[in-house]
Design an enzyme around this catalytic site. Structure first.
Site, PDB file in Angstrom:
ATOM      1  N   GLU A  35      14.423 -22.112  -0.210  1.00  0.00           N
ATOM      2  CA  GLU A  35      14.166 -20.411  -0.031  1.00  0.00           C
ATOM      3  C   GLU A  35      14.566 -20.305   1.258  1.00  0.00           C
ATOM      4  O   GLU A  35      15.175 -20.535   2.166  1.00  0.00           O
ATOM      5  CB  GLU A  35      12.441 -20.796   0.548  1.00  0.00           C
ATOM      6  CG  GLU A  35      11.957 -19.619   1.004  1.00  0.00           C
ATOM      7  CD  GLU A  35      12.092 -18.226  -0.138  1.00  0.00           C
ATOM      8  OE1 GLU A  35      11.536 -18.217  -1.214  1.00  0.00           O
ATOM      9  OE2 GLU A  35      12.912 -16.850  -0.002  1.00  0.00           O
ATOM     10  N   CYS A  43       4.895 -11.972  -3.100  1.00  0.00           N
ATOM     11  CA  CYS A  43       3.218 -11.446  -2.988  1.00  0.00           C
ATOM     12  C   CYS A  43       2.293 -11.295  -1.288  1.00  0.00           C
ATOM     13  O   CYS A  43       1.733 -10.975  -1.109  1.00  0.00           O
ATOM     14  CB  CYS A  43       2.646 -12.728  -3.837  1.00  0.00           C
ATOM     15  SG  CYS A  43       0.651 -12.774  -4.041  1.00  0.00           S
ATOM     16  N   CYS A  48       0.449  -8.419  -2.555  1.00  0.00           N
ATOM     17  CA  CYS A  48      -0.222  -8.135  -2.607  1.00  0.00           C
ATOM     18  C   CYS A  48      -1.303  -8.470  -1.468  1.00  0.00           C
ATOM     19  O   CYS A  48      -1.642  -7.421  -1.430  1.00  0.00           O
ATOM     20  CB  CYS A  48      -0.751  -9.379  -3.783  1.00  0.00           C
ATOM     21  SG  CYS A  48       0.129 -10.120  -5.107  1.00  0.00           S
ATOM     22  N   LYS A  51      -0.490  -5.803   1.090  1.00  0.00           N
ATOM     23  CA  LYS A  51      -1.431  -4.345   0.382  1.00  0.00           C
ATOM     24  C   LYS A  51      -2.467  -4.314   0.205  1.00  0.00           C
ATOM     25  O   LYS A  51      -3.518  -3.154   0.604  1.00  0.00           O
ATOM     26  CB  LYS A  51      -0.513  -4.066  -1.564  1.00  0.00           C
ATOM     27  CG  LYS A  51      -1.056  -2.849  -1.685  1.00  0.00           C
ATOM     28  CD  LYS A  51      -1.934  -3.319  -3.304  1.00  0.00           C
ATOM     29  CE  LYS A  51      -2.215  -4.567  -4.010  1.00  0.00           C
ATOM     30  NZ  LYS A  51      -1.725  -4.878  -5.257  1.00  0.00           N
ATOM     31  N   GLY A 177       5.471   6.151 -11.106  1.00  0.00           N
ATOM     32  CA  GLY A 177       3.896   6.422 -11.946  1.00  0.00           C
ATOM     33  C   GLY A 177       3.776   4.665 -12.023  1.00  0.00           C
ATOM     34  O   GLY A 177       2.848   4.857 -13.023  1.00  0.00           O
ATOM     35  N   TYR A 179       1.954   0.454 -11.289  1.00  0.00           N
ATOM     36  CA  TYR A 179       0.816   0.203 -10.084  1.00  0.00           C
ATOM     37  C   TYR A 179       0.501   0.955  -8.687  1.00  0.00           C
ATOM     38  O   TYR A 179       0.376   0.648  -8.286  1.00  0.00           O
ATOM     39  CB  TYR A 179       0.165  -0.826 -10.166  1.00  0.00           C
ATOM     40  CG  TYR A 179       0.372  -1.906 -10.459  1.00  0.00           C
ATOM     41  CD1 TYR A 179       0.395  -2.607  -8.966  1.00  0.00           C
ATOM     42  CD2 TYR A 179       1.443  -2.536 -10.924  1.00  0.00           C
ATOM     43  CE1 TYR A 179       0.604  -3.689  -8.986  1.00  0.00           C
ATOM     44  CE2 TYR A 179       2.682  -4.054 -10.369  1.00  0.00           C
ATOM     45  CZ  TYR A 179       2.195  -4.519  -9.465  1.00  0.00           C
ATOM     46  OH  TYR A 179       2.504  -5.475  -8.595  1.00  0.00           O
ATOM     47  N   GLU A 183      -1.321   3.029  -5.754  1.00  0.00           N
ATOM     48  CA  GLU A 183      -1.902   2.505  -4.280  1.00  0.00           C
ATOM     49  C   GLU A 183      -0.832   2.827  -3.602  1.00  0.00           C
ATOM     50  O   GLU A 183      -2.224   3.338  -3.160  1.00  0.00           O
ATOM     51  CB  GLU A 183      -1.616   0.649  -4.969  1.00  0.00           C
ATOM     52  CG  GLU A 183      -2.331   0.109  -6.093  1.00  0.00           C
ATOM     53  CD  GLU A 183      -2.403  -1.636  -6.408  1.00  0.00           C
ATOM     54  OE1 GLU A 183      -2.652  -1.798  -7.097  1.00  0.00           O
ATOM     55  OE2 GLU A 183      -0.724  -1.996  -5.672  1.00  0.00           O
ATOM     56  N   HIS A 433     -29.340  -5.201 -12.896  1.00  0.00           N
ATOM     57  CA  HIS A 433     -29.615  -3.908 -12.570  1.00  0.00           C
ATOM     58  C   HIS A 433     -29.544  -3.702 -11.046  1.00  0.00           C
ATOM     59  O   HIS A 433     -30.424  -4.867 -10.446  1.00  0.00           O
ATOM     60  CB  HIS A 433     -30.680  -2.850 -13.198  1.00  0.00           C
ATOM     61  CG  HIS A 433     -31.015  -1.794 -12.945  1.00  0.00           C
ATOM     62  ND1 HIS A 433     -30.627  -1.251 -13.489  1.00  0.00           N
ATOM     63  CD2 HIS A 433     -32.437  -1.077 -12.479  1.00  0.00           C
ATOM     64  CE1 HIS A 433     -30.629   0.196 -13.151  1.00  0.00           C
ATOM     65  NE2 HIS A 433     -31.948   0.006 -12.496  1.00  0.00           N
ATOM     66  N   GLU A 438     -23.745  -3.307 -15.702  1.00  0.00           N
ATOM     67  CA  GLU A 438     -24.418  -3.655 -16.314  1.00  0.00           C
ATOM     68  C   GLU A 438     -24.077  -2.253 -17.658  1.00  0.00           C
ATOM     69  O   GLU A 438     -24.423  -2.455 -18.743  1.00  0.00           O
ATOM     70  CB  GLU A 438     -25.722  -3.065 -16.091  1.00  0.00           C
ATOM     71  CG  GLU A 438     -26.152  -1.832 -15.879  1.00  0.00           C
ATOM     72  CD  GLU A 438     -26.672  -1.400 -14.949  1.00  0.00           C
ATOM     73  OE1 GLU A 438     -28.287  -1.604 -15.940  1.00  0.00           O
ATOM     74  OE2 GLU A 438     -27.608  -1.047 -13.672  1.00  0.00           O
TER      75      GLU A 438
HETATM   76  P1  FAD Z   1       8.306 -14.281  -5.511  1.00  0.00           P
HETATM   77  O1  FAD Z   1       6.876 -13.791  -4.795  1.00  0.00           O
HETATM   78  O2  FAD Z   1       9.220 -12.710  -5.334  1.00  0.00           O
HETATM   79  O3  FAD Z   1       9.172 -15.682  -5.040  1.00  0.00           O
HETATM   80  C1  FAD Z   1      10.717 -15.163  -4.750  1.00  0.00           C
HETATM   81  C2  FAD Z   1      10.746 -16.545  -3.974  1.00  0.00           C
HETATM   82  O4  FAD Z   1      12.839 -16.729  -4.476  1.00  0.00           O
HETATM   83  C3  FAD Z   1      11.064 -15.174  -3.035  1.00  0.00           C
HETATM   84  O5  FAD Z   1      10.780 -15.502  -1.777  1.00  0.00           O
HETATM   85  C4  FAD Z   1      12.813 -15.274  -2.536  1.00  0.00           C
HETATM   86  O6  FAD Z   1      13.052 -14.863  -1.018  1.00  0.00           O
HETATM   87  C5  FAD Z   1      13.704 -16.506  -2.929  1.00  0.00           C
HETATM   88  N1  FAD Z   1      14.523 -16.133  -3.565  1.00  0.00           N
HETATM   89  C6  FAD Z   1      15.501 -15.318  -4.380  1.00  0.00           C
HETATM   90  N2  FAD Z   1      16.663 -16.050  -4.095  1.00  0.00           N
HETATM   91  C7  FAD Z   1      16.787 -17.578  -4.042  1.00  0.00           C
HETATM   92  C8  FAD Z   1      17.602 -18.192  -3.672  1.00  0.00           C
HETATM   93  N3  FAD Z   1      19.185 -18.201  -4.296  1.00  0.00           N
HETATM   94  N4  FAD Z   1      17.485 -19.164  -2.851  1.00  0.00           N
HETATM   95  C9  FAD Z   1      16.958 -19.022  -2.537  1.00  0.00           C
HETATM   96  N5  FAD Z   1      15.758 -18.263  -2.538  1.00  0.00           N
HETATM   97  C10 FAD Z   1      15.455 -17.840  -3.614  1.00  0.00           C
HETATM   98  N6  FAD Z   1       0.632  -8.810  -8.332  1.00  0.00           N
HETATM   99  C11 FAD Z   1      -0.273  -9.477  -8.628  1.00  0.00           C
HETATM  100  O7  FAD Z   1      -1.353 -10.088  -9.041  1.00  0.00           O
HETATM  101  N7  FAD Z   1      -1.326  -8.667  -8.123  1.00  0.00           N
HETATM  102  C12 FAD Z   1      -1.303  -7.659  -6.916  1.00  0.00           C
HETATM  103  O8  FAD Z   1      -2.037  -7.100  -6.822  1.00  0.00           O
HETATM  104  C13 FAD Z   1       0.131  -6.898  -6.853  1.00  0.00           C
HETATM  105  N8  FAD Z   1       0.192  -6.288  -5.581  1.00  0.00           N
HETATM  106  C14 FAD Z   1       1.597  -6.103  -5.706  1.00  0.00           C
HETATM  107  C15 FAD Z   1       2.155  -5.015  -5.228  1.00  0.00           C
HETATM  108  C16 FAD Z   1       3.731  -5.194  -4.086  1.00  0.00           C
HETATM  109  C17 FAD Z   1       3.710  -4.085  -3.691  1.00  0.00           C
HETATM  110  C18 FAD Z   1       4.642  -5.556  -5.073  1.00  0.00           C
HETATM  111  C19 FAD Z   1       6.195  -6.321  -4.604  1.00  0.00           C
HETATM  112  C20 FAD Z   1       4.263  -6.888  -5.466  1.00  0.00           C
HETATM  113  C21 FAD Z   1       2.984  -7.163  -6.266  1.00  0.00           C
HETATM  114  N9  FAD Z   1       2.349  -8.223  -7.106  1.00  0.00           N
HETATM  115  C22 FAD Z   1       0.957  -8.338  -7.425  1.00  0.00           C
HETATM  116  C23 FAD Z   1       3.397  -9.013  -8.302  1.00  0.00           C
HETATM  117  C24 FAD Z   1       3.436 -10.152  -7.439  1.00  0.00           C
HETATM  118  O9  FAD Z   1       4.308  -9.916  -5.643  1.00  0.00           O
HETATM  119  C25 FAD Z   1       4.593 -10.380  -7.925  1.00  0.00           C
HETATM  120  O10 FAD Z   1       4.746 -10.797  -9.591  1.00  0.00           O
HETATM  121  C26 FAD Z   1       5.351 -12.625  -8.244  1.00  0.00           C
HETATM  122  O11 FAD Z   1       4.756 -12.385  -6.473  1.00  0.00           O
HETATM  123  C27 FAD Z   1       5.685 -12.569  -8.794  1.00  0.00           C
HETATM  124  O12 FAD Z   1       6.127 -14.455  -8.025  1.00  0.00           O
HETATM  125  P2  FAD Z   1       7.575 -15.038  -8.270  1.00  0.00           P
HETATM  126  O13 FAD Z   1       7.523 -16.457  -7.875  1.00  0.00           O
HETATM  127  O14 FAD Z   1       8.291 -14.752  -9.731  1.00  0.00           O
HETATM  128  O15 FAD Z   1       8.556 -14.349  -7.193  1.00  0.00           O
END
Ligand code: FAD
Length: 449
Positions: A35, A43, A48, A51, A177, A179, A183, A433, A438
Site C-alpha cells: 500500500e 472508503c 464512505c 462522507k 450528477g 451520487y 451527496e 407501525h 410499513e
Molecule cells: P480502494 O479502497 O480505493 O483501495 C485501493 C488502494 O490501493 C488505495 O489505498 C491506494 O492507495 C492503493 N494503491 C493504488 N495503486 C497502488 C500501487 N501501485 N501500489 C500500492 N498501493 C496502491 N461506496 C459505498 O459502498 N458506500 C458509500 O457510501 C460510498 N461513498 C463514497 C464516497 C466517495 C466520496 C467516494 C470517492 C467513494 C465512495 N464509495 C462508497 C466507493 C468506495 O469507496 C469504493 O468503491 C471502494 O473503496 C473500492 O474499494 P477498492 O478496494 O476497489 O479500492
C-alpha cells in the site's frame, strides 16, 4: 538481488485488498500486501466513512429545527466549527487505520509500504524489494479526475479535497450528477453554504429509478440548492464559474464530481500481459485477468464501484484460492444508498430497466407520503416508496425508497430480493407501525395512466 517468494501478493490496502489479504492469511497462506498511501483505501480515508461523518454533522442543523418544532425552547444551531469537525474526523480515521493494520498483522499479513509494479508475469517490485507470487491480486481502486475545462485544474477540487478544506466555502459549485455530487450538495447546503449543482444531462442519478431522480431533484430545490440541468461550465475563474451562455455563478469552491477512473497508473501491467478494456482491468466471473494467476477486484475493474462489492469479491477470491471454494461472486441484486437529504435506498431494477425485459408485464406499486416526523414543521418534504414487480409471477424486481432512514430500510429489502420474495409475501407481512417502512407491506398497485 534476492527474490522473496510468497503465496499471495495483494496490491492495494483498500476495501477489497485488505479483506482478501486477511482471509487468505487466516486460511494459512503466506501473504504480502503493498500500500503506498493509507490503509483502508478510498472508503476509509476519502470516501464512505468521512462522507458519512459529514452527513451526521450536517444532520445536526435539521435535528435542531425539529427539536424547536417539537417544543424545545431556545435551542439554536449556533456556529458550525468546520476545523473542529475536521480534527475529530481525522482522529477517527486514524483509529480506523490503526485497527486495519492490527487486524492484518494479527492475521499474519506482511504490510509493505510503497508502490507496487509488475516486473514480469509473476514478479513485482516495491522500491528495491522484489517479490514472486503464485497468486497476485490487483485491488488498486479508482481515482477522481478533473475534466478539460479552462481553469478547472488550477481552481477546481475533487471529492478527496472536500475532506480537507481549510474552511467552509460560502458559495460552492458542484459539477456532476452522480451520487457523490448530490451527496456533497446536500451536506454543504445543510452547513449553510450556497450550493449550485451543474449537470450536463436532463436529470441527475442516471441509472436510478426515474421517480427517485425526479423526487430528489424537487426535494433538493426545496432546500435551496440551485440545480441546472443540461449545463456544463465553460471556464473556471477565481471567484466564479462561467456557463455556456456567458452567465457567471459566484463561487469560492468548485467541486468536480464527474466520475472516477480505474487506478492502473504505475502498475506496468504490460510486463505481465494484463489486458484492459475502456481503462479498466478486464476480468471473468472468477476475477481472473488475462494473465494466469493474476486477479483483479473492486473499482479497478469498474464493475459496481461500492465498498461491500469490493469486500465480497476479495473474500470470495481468497476462499477460492486457499480453501477450495468454487463460489463465484454473483449476488441476485446489490442494494445501495445515496446519503442525500432526504436519503435514498434502492435495490434491484428500476421501473425503466424492468420495462426493457422481454415478456415481463411490469406492475408498479407506489406511495408518496408526508413523513410523520415533519408533522409539526412547515416543510413541503415528502417520502417516496416504490415496488417494481414482475406481474407474471409477482416476484419483486426492485425496491426504491426516498425518505428518512431509507438506507437502513433498503438493507432488508435486499435480503427479500435475494430470497426471491413475491408481492404477496410483502402483503402477508404484518406492518411495524408507525414507520415509513410499513408502506412497503401495504402498497396497492398504481393504475396505469
Ligand atoms: P480502494 O479502497 O480505493 O483501495 C485501493 C488502494 O490501493 C488505495 O489505498 C491506494 O492507495 C492503493 N494503491 C493504488 N495503486 C497502488 C500501487 N501501485 N501500489 C500500492 N498501493 C496502491 N461506496 C459505498 O459502498 N458506500 C458509500 O457510501 C460510498 N461513498 C463514497 C464516497 C466517495 C466520496 C467516494 C470517492 C467513494 C465512495 N464509495 C462508497 C466507493 C468506495 O469507496 C469504493 O468503491 C471502494 O473503496 C473500492 O474499494 P477498492 O478496494 O476497489 O479500492
Amino acid at each position: 538481488m534476492s527474490i522473496r517468494e510468497v503465496d499471495f501478493f495483494v496490491i492495494g490496502g483498500g476495501s477489497g485488498g485488505v479483506r482478501a489479504a486477511r482471509i487468505a492469511a487466516e486460511l494459512g497462506a503466506d501473504v504480502v500486501l503493498a500500500e503506498y498511501a493509507h490503509l483502508g483505501g478510498t472508503c476509509v480515508n476519502v470516501g464512505c466513512v468521512p462522507k458519512k461523518l459529514m452527513v451526521y454533522a450536517a444532520q445536526g442543523a435539521q435535528e435542531i429545527d425539529y427539536a424547536r418544532a417539537y417544543g424545545w425552547q431556545q435551542v439554536s444551531a449556533g456556529d458550525f466549527e468546520w476545523r473542529d469537525f475536521i480534527a475529530r474526523k481525522d482522529a477517527y480515521l486514524q483509529r480506523l487505520r490503526t485497527s486495519y493494520q492490527k487486524t492484518l498483522e494479527n492475521a499474519g499479513v506482511e504490510i509493505v509500504t510503497g508502490q507496487a509494479s509488475f516486473t514480469g508475469t509473476k514478479t513485482l517490485a516495491v522500491g528495491d524489494q522484489i517479490f514472486r507470487a503464485e497468486h497476485i491480486l490487483i485491488a488498486t481502486g479508482s481515482t477522481p479526475f478533473i475534466p478539460d475545462v479552462s481553469g478547472a485544474s488550477a481552481f477546481g477540487c475533487v471529492s478527496s479535497d472536500m475532506f480537507a478544506l481549510p474552511q467552509l466555502p460560502r458559495e460552492l459549485v458542484i459539477v456532476g450528477g452522480g451520487y457523490i455530487a448530490v451527496e456533497f450538495a446536500c451536506i454543504f447546503r445543510s452547513f449553510g453554504v450556497d450550493v449550485t449543482l451543474l449537470y450536463r444531462g436532463d436529470l441527475f442519478l442516471r441509472g436510478f429509478d426515474d421517480d427517485i431522480r425526479i423526487h430528489l431533484a424537487k426535494e433538493m430545490r426545496e432546500q435551496g440548492i440551485d440545480i441546472y440541468f443540461n449545463t456544463t461550465p465553460t471556464a473556471i475563474y477565481p471567484g466564479a464559474v462561467e456557463l455556456g451562455d456567458g452567465k457567471k455563478i459566484p463561487s469560492d469552491c468548485v467541486l468536480f464530481a464527474v466520475g472516477r477512473v480505474p487506478l492502473i497508473a504505475g502498475l506496468k501491467l504490460e510486463k505481465a500481459g494484463i489486458i484492459c478494456k475502456d481503462g479498466a482491468i478486464e476480468v471473468d466471473d472468477l476475477a481472473a485477468t488475462s494473465a494466469p494467476g493474476v486477479y483483479a477486484i473492486g473499482d479497478v475493474t469498474n464493475y459496481m464501484n461500492l465498498t461491500p462489492v469490493a469486500i465480497e469479491q476479495g473474500q470470495a477470491l481468497a476462499k477460492r484460492l486457499f480453501s477450495g471454494s468454487t463460489r463465484p461472486f454473483k449476488p441476485e441484486a446489490i442494494a445501495s444508498a445515496v446519503f442525500t437529504n432526504p436519503p435514498v435506498g434502492t435495490v434491484g431494477l428500476s421501473e425503466q430497466q424492468a420495462q426493457k425485459l422481454d415478456n415481463v408485464p411490469v406492475k408498479v406499486y407506489k406511495s408518496i407520503i408526508k413523513p410523520m416526523k415533519t408533522g409539526f414543521i412547515e416543510k413541503e418534504t415528502r417520502a417516496l416508496v416504490k415496488l417494481v414487480v414482475n406481474g407474471a409471477n409477482e416476484r419483486i424486481l426492485g425496491v426504491h425508497v426516498v425518505g428518512p432512514d431509507a438506507p437502513e430500510i433498503i438493507q432488508l429489502a435486499a435480503t427479500a430480493i435475494q430470497l426471491e420474495a413475491r408481492k404477496p409475501d410483502f402483503d402477508d407481512t404484518v406492518a411495524v407501525h408507525p414507520t415509513l417502512a410499513e408502506e412497503l407491506v401495504t402498497l396497492d398497485e398504481v393504475p396505469s395512466a
